[in-house]
Design a protein around this motif. Structure first.
Motif, PDB file in Angstrom:
ATOM      1  N   CYS A  63      -1.441   3.581 -16.081  1.00 20.60           N
ATOM      2  CA  CYS A  63      -0.732   3.310 -14.698  1.00 20.60           C
ATOM      3  C   CYS A  63      -0.756   4.976 -14.138  1.00 20.60           C
ATOM      4  O   CYS A  63      -0.584   5.908 -14.773  1.00 20.60           O
ATOM      5  CB  CYS A  63       0.736   2.963 -14.746  1.00 20.60           C
ATOM      6  SG  CYS A  63       1.478   2.952 -13.404  1.00 20.60           S
ATOM      7  N   SER A  80      -6.360   6.448  -7.903  1.00 20.27           N
ATOM      8  CA  SER A  80      -7.324   5.434  -8.379  1.00 20.27           C
ATOM      9  C   SER A  80      -7.280   5.860  -9.758  1.00 20.27           C
ATOM     10  O   SER A  80      -7.299   6.868 -10.111  1.00 20.27           O
ATOM     11  CB  SER A  80      -8.594   5.542  -7.648  1.00 20.27           C
ATOM     12  OG  SER A  80      -9.228   6.652  -8.145  1.00 20.27           O
ATOM     13  N   VAL A  89      -9.415   0.954  -9.488  1.00 23.66           N
ATOM     14  CA  VAL A  89      -8.072   0.118  -8.932  1.00 23.66           C
ATOM     15  C   VAL A  89      -7.602   1.375  -8.010  1.00 23.66           C
ATOM     16  O   VAL A  89      -7.232   2.445  -8.185  1.00 23.66           O
ATOM     17  CB  VAL A  89      -7.009  -0.300  -9.854  1.00 23.66           C
ATOM     18  CG1 VAL A  89      -6.036  -0.905  -8.903  1.00 23.66           C
ATOM     19  CG2 VAL A  89      -7.659  -1.365 -10.741  1.00 23.66           C
ATOM     20  N   ASP A  91      -5.091   2.693  -4.464  1.00 21.90           N
ATOM     21  CA  ASP A  91      -4.211   2.545  -3.405  1.00 21.90           C
ATOM     22  C   ASP A  91      -4.362   3.611  -2.453  1.00 21.90           C
ATOM     23  O   ASP A  91      -4.177   4.999  -2.980  1.00 21.90           O
ATOM     24  CB  ASP A  91      -2.690   2.515  -4.143  1.00 21.90           C
ATOM     25  CG  ASP A  91      -1.787   2.155  -3.077  1.00 21.90           C
ATOM     26  OD1 ASP A  91      -2.101   1.595  -1.925  1.00 21.90           O
ATOM     27  OD2 ASP A  91      -0.502   2.504  -3.192  1.00 21.90           O
ATOM     28  N   GLY A 100       0.442   4.390  -4.955  1.00 23.55           N
ATOM     29  CA  GLY A 100       0.377   3.893  -6.075  1.00 23.55           C
ATOM     30  C   GLY A 100       1.821   3.100  -6.222  1.00 23.55           C
ATOM     31  O   GLY A 100       2.618   3.370  -5.335  1.00 23.55           O
ATOM     32  N   VAL A 102      -1.011   2.399  -9.362  1.00 28.13           N
ATOM     33  CA  VAL A 102      -2.032   1.454  -9.847  1.00 28.13           C
ATOM     34  C   VAL A 102      -2.071   1.526 -11.406  1.00 28.13           C
ATOM     35  O   VAL A 102      -2.111   2.316 -11.913  1.00 28.13           O
ATOM     36  CB  VAL A 102      -3.346   1.759  -9.085  1.00 28.13           C
ATOM     37  CG1 VAL A 102      -3.220   2.056  -7.577  1.00 28.13           C
ATOM     38  CG2 VAL A 102      -3.832   3.334  -9.585  1.00 28.13           C
TER      39      VAL A 102
END
Length: 129
Positions: A63, A80, A89, A91, A100, A102
């Motif tokens: 994360c 990311s 992934v 944001d 985030g 993410v």
């Protein structure tokens, strides 16, 4: 020396100590906020001039959160995380405090983390391999 003279000489010193203490408290507050958003233990901090990306790991999950140095003003921010062989992934948008979190399932694969606040950014390369 009279007490008035002592107070005048100590006032600037106390002002500097107070300001430095407040700055020292701001960074842990930002990290505590990011820790509340991402489960696990912090494994990396990726600093850059306008902010930092905090990376956490729990089990096979990674994360990340991008945190701005100057908070409270909306600006373009992004974070990311991409596990090797997967898609990132992301944001991104106009945020005042952080982008985030993410999260990706990386298992035992390397991840590539990026973050941006305003015009400056950071890119980790492949990490946590």
């Amino acid at each position: 020396m009279r007490s008035g003279a002592i107070h005048r000489r100590l006032a600037p010193v106390l002002a500097v100590l107070t300001a430095s203490g407040l700055l020292a408290l701001a960074a842990p507050a930002q990290e505590a906020e990011a820790a509340a958003l991402c489960p696990g233990r912090k494994v990396r901090t990726l600093p850059f001039s306008t902010g930092s990306v905090l990376v956490y790991k729990r089990g096979g999950y990674v994360c990340a959160v991008t945190v701005a140095k100057k908070q409270g003003v909306k600006r373009n921010m992004a974070v990311s995380v991409r596990a090797r062989g997967g898609r990132p992934v992301v944001d991104e948008g106009q945020f005042a405090y952080h982008a985030g979190p993410v999260t990706v399932h990386a298992g035992r694969r390397c991840v590539w983390v990026t973050g941006r606040v305003g015009a400056d950014s950071v890119s980790s390369g492949w990490i946590l391999c």
